[in-house]
Design a protein around this motif. Structure first.
Motif, PDB file in Angstrom:
ATOM      1  N   ARG A 633     -12.019  -9.005 -17.892  1.00 24.54           N
ATOM      2  CA  ARG A 633     -11.092 -10.139 -18.026  1.00 24.54           C
ATOM      3  C   ARG A 633     -10.503 -10.235 -19.427  1.00 24.54           C
ATOM      4  N   LEU A 634     -11.032  -9.419 -20.343  1.00 23.83           N
ATOM      5  CA  LEU A 634     -10.444  -9.357 -21.687  1.00 23.83           C
ATOM      6  C   LEU A 634      -9.216  -8.451 -21.720  1.00 23.83           C
ATOM      7  N   VAL A 635      -9.047  -7.624 -20.678  1.00 27.18           N
ATOM      8  CA  VAL A 635      -7.888  -6.727 -20.605  1.00 27.18           C
ATOM      9  C   VAL A 635      -6.656  -7.569 -20.289  1.00 27.18           C
ATOM     10  N   ARG A 636      -5.666  -7.546 -21.166  1.00 34.42           N
ATOM     11  CA  ARG A 636      -4.504  -8.407 -20.994  1.00 34.42           C
ATOM     12  C   ARG A 636      -3.492  -7.843 -20.002  1.00 34.42           C
ATOM     13  N   ASP A 637      -3.352  -6.531 -19.933  1.00 33.42           N
ATOM     14  CA  ASP A 637      -2.369  -5.921 -19.021  1.00 33.42           C
ATOM     15  C   ASP A 637      -2.790  -6.176 -17.570  1.00 33.42           C
ATOM     16  N   PRO A 638      -1.942  -6.865 -16.757  1.00 35.63           N
ATOM     17  CA  PRO A 638      -2.359  -7.235 -15.390  1.00 35.63           C
ATOM     18  C   PRO A 638      -2.625  -6.035 -14.491  1.00 35.63           C
ATOM     19  N   GLY A 639      -1.871  -4.941 -14.689  1.00 34.52           N
ATOM     20  CA  GLY A 639      -2.097  -3.764 -13.869  1.00 34.52           C
ATOM     21  C   GLY A 639      -3.441  -3.128 -14.150  1.00 34.52           C
ATOM     22  N   LEU A 640      -3.749  -2.941 -15.453  1.00 35.91           N
ATOM     23  CA  LEU A 640      -5.047  -2.378 -15.823  1.00 35.91           C
ATOM     24  C   LEU A 640      -6.182  -3.291 -15.378  1.00 35.91           C
ATOM     25  N   ARG A 641      -5.994  -4.610 -15.599  1.00 38.99           N
ATOM     26  CA  ARG A 641      -7.044  -5.566 -15.230  1.00 38.99           C
ATOM     27  C   ARG A 641      -7.307  -5.524 -13.717  1.00 38.99           C
ATOM     28  N   ALA A 642      -6.235  -5.449 -12.909  1.00 41.09           N
ATOM     29  CA  ALA A 642      -6.401  -5.404 -11.449  1.00 41.09           C
ATOM     30  C   ALA A 642      -7.170  -4.158 -11.031  1.00 41.09           C
ATOM     31  N   ARG A 643      -6.902  -3.044 -11.684  1.00 49.87           N
ATOM     32  CA  ARG A 643      -7.571  -1.799 -11.319  1.00 49.87           C
ATOM     33  C   ARG A 643      -9.079  -1.878 -11.617  1.00 49.87           C
ATOM     34  N   VAL A 644      -9.426  -2.442 -12.768  1.00 52.37           N
ATOM     35  CA  VAL A 644     -10.843  -2.578 -13.124  1.00 52.37           C
ATOM     36  C   VAL A 644     -11.538  -3.559 -12.175  1.00 52.37           C
ATOM     37  N   LEU A 645     -10.875  -4.679 -11.888  1.00 52.52           N
ATOM     38  CA  LEU A 645     -11.478  -5.679 -10.997  1.00 52.52           C
ATOM     39  C   LEU A 645     -11.750  -5.086  -9.621  1.00 52.52           C
ATOM     40  N   ARG A 646     -10.844  -4.241  -9.153  1.00 49.94           N
ATOM     41  CA  ARG A 646     -11.061  -3.631  -7.837  1.00 49.94           C
ATOM     42  C   ARG A 646     -12.344  -2.806  -7.815  1.00 49.94           C
ATOM     43  N   HIS A 647     -12.550  -1.995  -8.851  1.00 50.57           N
ATOM     44  CA  HIS A 647     -13.735  -1.141  -8.874  1.00 50.57           C
ATOM     45  C   HIS A 647     -15.014  -1.963  -9.046  1.00 50.57           C
ATOM     46  N   ASP A 672       5.094  -4.097 -12.051  1.00 46.28           N
ATOM     47  CA  ASP A 672       6.235  -3.447 -11.422  1.00 46.28           C
ATOM     48  C   ASP A 672       5.814  -2.833 -10.084  1.00 46.28           C
ATOM     49  N   GLU A 673       6.809  -2.515  -9.256  1.00 46.60           N
ATOM     50  CA  GLU A 673       6.541  -2.147  -7.864  1.00 46.60           C
ATOM     51  C   GLU A 673       5.723  -0.866  -7.737  1.00 46.60           C
ATOM     52  N   GLY A 674       5.989   0.127  -8.574  1.00 44.88           N
ATOM     53  CA  GLY A 674       5.244   1.369  -8.478  1.00 44.88           C
ATOM     54  C   GLY A 674       3.762   1.158  -8.728  1.00 44.88           C
ATOM     55  N   GLU A 675       3.435   0.412  -9.807  1.00 43.43           N
ATOM     56  CA  GLU A 675       2.028   0.145 -10.115  1.00 43.43           C
ATOM     57  C   GLU A 675       1.427  -0.804  -9.084  1.00 43.43           C
ATOM     58  N   ARG A 676       2.238  -1.731  -8.580  1.00 47.51           N
ATOM     59  CA  ARG A 676       1.736  -2.665  -7.570  1.00 47.51           C
ATOM     60  C   ARG A 676       1.334  -1.925  -6.300  1.00 47.51           C
ATOM     61  N   ALA A 677       2.151  -0.960  -5.891  1.00 45.05           N
ATOM     62  CA  ALA A 677       1.813  -0.175  -4.698  1.00 45.05           C
ATOM     63  C   ALA A 677       0.508   0.579  -4.915  1.00 45.05           C
ATOM     64  N   HIS A 678       0.327   1.106  -6.129  1.00 42.68           N
ATOM     65  CA  HIS A 678      -0.912   1.839  -6.423  1.00 42.68           C
ATOM     66  C   HIS A 678      -2.121   0.898  -6.358  1.00 42.68           C
TER      67      HIS A 678
END
Length: 849
Positions: A633-647, A672-678
């Motif tokens: 939750r310290l990761v500010r970038d939402p895409g990176l944070r979402a990826r870590v939370l998933r794992h 953005d859409e590309g990262e969101r799809a991932h």
């Protein structure tokens, strides 16, 4: 295989050698004698010959002489004897050739009234029919009200000449169909020629009758096939025969104009909108292959008409139809590409689509990797013979994949389904991969299914592989099935691997299957300890502990010492967590605490996110999740944070998992859409039903069709049934939006230049877009034929504008290739090539003026 002289064999793979067999050839006659001798010695012929006191040798002699080496003639006579239609003692009365035999058996009649009323239409109808018919169907389509007379003919005099597939009767041999159609070979007497003329007329009338029957059933062309539009179930009459063969009968009856009318019928769906009836009927029943065969047939007739008119110097409005059918074919390809493969499979498992529709759809996917994935995924849902043909099609699609990694994946996915005779082809496909790591991966995926006879070939591939990881991977898996005689060579190859961790990996695997395994193990340990690079040494020592078990606990101290001395924080953290697994439980917490503390010192968010993912999945696997969650939750970038939370969520209890996944979905909405799809692809297997609904909504919001398809494909296997249809509708919305974008770009040109071409390429529905193109072409060529040369480039732009041009790396001059024209065969439609084909045709025509 065997075929008649002149038969086209487009699907036969080269290399092959043709061998002509003449009816009078000595070898053919000898084969025929052996066949007849065996048949005459079996029941019921043996008893029938004995009853008539006809020796087997005499029957064989007379049949070979009278039939002139023609096998089908002999077969007919044998069946006549079996069914009691001919005495074996009267073979000397047989005509000297097949045409006169057909005349004698089928068309010689003393009762002309019965001939005209029953036998003539009953003979003409199966000659015209494209499939076997029941007695009821045959009587109905022949226009014969006396069903008993039809049944008696099929079971009696005509029985030797018909196939009987569960009460469905069809013409047994092509030569009979040709005879009934009036195609005679060689000299025949006038009486025979006259009768054959009657039969040919009856066959043409049968085409007319069959076409009229089904057109009436669909409501007639005068109403635009209104009944078919009101009640799509009517398309299933007689097992869907009309969908498969109506245009064939219309063309055979000389009613080509009605073929074009059938393909143009539309049903209004709202103000200013409509749907193509014929496509919808086929699409709903999963027979898009047959629809494209109809389009191809109509296009061939349009081309022939245009060629004839151009040669005669007359206007050629048929070009409009050619363009229409090119656009329709391209439109079907576009629709196919809008359904991602996982969604296609989910449509089958949820019962939304029948397997026939999904199979036809899969065969029209123009990207080989997608086609291979779809066909492979459908194999468990297909009955025979569809499964066998799909298996061959899937292997052909795998061979067409140029990317080595993708080909390796698909070889592995297909391997469990392959019978022995196809495994050799799959192995050849794997070994043809250029990238060494991908080739090794493909070979390893196949190894479990290959017979032992392939082991020397696999070892040879390892020998030829210079990539250290690729060679180690092959040797490690090969160790499971390696015979003693090849073990020394495998060890020698392992010792040649340059990278220490990979060399140690291969040695450890081979040591487990070697009588002198302790010596090989000691060699691996000494190699690892002697490695200067600390990270390489750690990896090698961890490999030994992982492969050879608790007996090597003595290696923990040097491994831990090497990890503690690493300067790289990410490397140190990963090494410490990996080592913790092998430590006594009392010592694990201290090492893990040190690793997490090291991770918390990282300032680079991307490094931190990657490290947290690796710690969660590879090392800690659920331990200390609270601390890792706080770091995530310290990761500010939402895409990176979402990826870590998933794992992290994958290792949490259900209640906490749902909360973390909702948080990850919220983060995904911000990127953005590309990262969101991932991210959606990563989240999909873990989402609850309510979260899946939300994820589908996120996919809907994507404007880019590629990313939308990527997200839907990932969600598809996990969707509840009520969401599957919604996911499919999203793909269709994308199809419409794609053409809206084309229209937006094309509209500028239409307004500023006043030229009709951009607008013609802007329609939403494939059939309506095709109609616009056809209308334009009608205006383009409404003048004299010499104008074709000046309009060539403009017409080609219509096609390119609608289909998006040829793909990079593709030869735009290559004409579109069809793999087949019948149902059940795949067709590959390549962007842009239809346009160039059309342009080339127009240029050649204009050049003849």
């Amino acid at each position: 295989m065997t075929c008649r002289t002149g038969t086209d064999l487009p699907a036969l793979r080269r290399p092959w050698q043709a061998l002509s067999i003449g009816a009078g050839d000595r070898s053919n006659t000898a084969d025929l004698r052996r066949f007849l001798t065996a048949a005459a010695g079996a029941e019921p012929l043996a008893s029938l010959l004995a009853r008539h006191r006809v020796p087997v040798r005499a029957l064989v002699r007379d049949l070979v002489e009278r039939c002139g080496g023609v096998w089908v003639y002999s077969r007919y006579v044998l069946d006549e004897i079996r069914y009691g239609a001919r005495s074996p003692a009267e073979l000397d009365l047989l005509p000297g050739d097949l045409a006169h035999y057909y005349f004698e058996c089928l068309s010689a009649s003393r009762d002309e009234a019965a001939w005209s009323r029953v036998r003539l239409p009953v003979l003409g109808t199966p000659a015209a029919a494209a499939e076997p018919l029941t007695v009821d169907g045959l009587a109905r389509l022949a226009g014969v009200t006396d069903r008993a007379a039809v049944s008696e003919l099929c079971a009696g005099r005509l029985r030797p000449f018909l196939t009987d597939d569960g009460g469905c009767y069809g013409i047994y041999h092509t030569s009979l169909r040709e005879f009934l159609a009036g195609m005679l070979r060689g000299h025949v007497v006038d009486g025979v020629r006259s009768r054959v003329g009657e039969l040919a007329a009856a066959t043409r009338e049968a085409h007319d009758r069959i076409a009229d029957h089904y057109l009436d059933l669909f409501g007639g062309l005068g109403t635009g096939l209104a009944r078919l539009g009101d009640d799509p179930a009517v398309a299933g009459a007689d097992g869907g025969y009309a969908l498969r063969h109506l245009t064939h009968h219309l063309a055979a009856a000389g009613r080509v104009g009605e073929v074009h009318r059938v393909l143009a019928c539309e049903r209004a769906t709202g103000p200013g909108t409509s749907r193509n009836l014929w496509f919808d009927a086929h699409n709903s029943r999963g027979t898009v292959d047959d629809y494209l065969a109809d389009v191809a047939r109509a296009r061939r007739h349009a081309e022939a008409d245009t060629d004839g008119r151009v040669v005669a110097g007359r206007p050629a409005p048929g070009i409009a139809l050619e363009i229409r059918y090119a656009l329709i074919t391209a439109g079907v390809t576009t629709l196919t590409a809008n359904v991602p493969v996982p969604l296609l499979l989910r449509l089958v498992t949820s019962g939304v689509w029948p397997h026939t529709r999904a199979l036809a759809h899969a065969r029209h996917l123009h990207v080989p990797g997608d086609r291979a994935r779809a066909l492979t995924g459908l194999l468990d849902h297909l009955p025979e013979p569809d499964r066998t043909t799909a298996l061959a099609d899937a292997l052909a699609a795998v061979r067409a994949i140029t990317d080595g990694v993708q080909r390796a994946e698909q070889v592995g996915a297909l391997a469990p389904h392959l019978p022995d005779h196809l495994l050799a082809q799959a192995f050849a496909t794997a070994t043809a991969i250029g990238d060494e790591q991908a080739r090794a991966d493909a070979v390893v995926r196949l190894l479990h299914y290959l017979p032992d006879s392939f082991v020397p070939d696999v070892l040879a591939i390892a020998r030829a592989t210079d990539d250290r990881f690729g060679r180690a991977k092959i040797l490690s898996w090969l160790a499971l099935c390696l015979p003693d005689g090849l073990l020394d060579e495998a060890l020698a190859l392992a010792r040649q691997i340059s990278g220490t961790p990979n060399r140690v990996w291969a040695l450890c695997k081979l040591a487990q299957h070697d009588a002198s395994g302790d010596a090989v193990t000691r060699e691996a340990v000494e190699t690892a300890l002697a490695t200067e690079d600390p990270w390489e040494r750690i990896r090698a020592l961890l490999t030994i502990m992982s492969e050879l078990g608790d007996g090597h606990a003595s290696l923990l101290a040097p491994t831990l010492a090497a990890a503690t001395g690493l300067e790289s924080v990410p490397g140190k953290v990963i090494a410490l967590c990996a080592i913790a697994e092998y430590l006594p439980e009392a010592e694990q917490d201290d090492v893990i605490t040190e690793a997490i503390a090291g991770a918390a010192t990282l300032d680079d968010e991307e490094q931190l996110a990657d490290l947290l993912v690796r710690l969660t999945t590879d090392c800690l696997q659920g331990r200390r999740s609270d601390e890792l969650l706080a770091l995530a939750r310290l990761v500010r970038d939402p895409g990176l944070r979402a990826r870590v939370l998933r794992h992290l969520a994958a290792h949490l209890l259900a209640a906490e998992r749902e909360q973390v996944l909702s948080e990850a979905l919220a983060n995904a909405a911000e990127i953005d859409e590309g990262e969101r799809a991932h991210v959606i692809r990563l989240l999909a297997p873990l989402l609850a039903e309510a979260q899946l609904t939300r994820a589908v909504a996120e996919a809907k919001r994507m404007s880019d069709g590629f990313y939308r398809s990527h997200a839907l494909g990932a969600l598809a296997p996990h969707l509840p049934e009520h969401l599957v249809g919604e996911a499919l509708s999203v793909g269709r919305v994308e199809h419409r939006r794609r053409h809206d974008r084309r229209r937006e770009h094309a509209g500028v040109g239409a307004r500023t230049t006043g030229h009709p071409i951009p607008a013609a390429s802007a329609g939403r529905d494939p059939s309506r877009r095709a109609g616009r193109g056809a209308d334009l072409a009608s205006r383009v060529v409404s003048g004299c034929a010499p104008g074709l040369a000046r309009r060539r480039d403009a017409t080609a732009r219509v096609l390119r504008g609608t289909r998006g041009g040829h793909r990079p790396g593709e030869d735009p001059r290559q004409e579109r290739q069809f793999a087949g024209t019948g149902g059940g065969q795949a067709r590959q439609v390549r962007s842009g090539t239809d346009a160039d084909h059309a342009a080339g045709r127009y240029q050649r025509r204009a050049g003849r003026q």
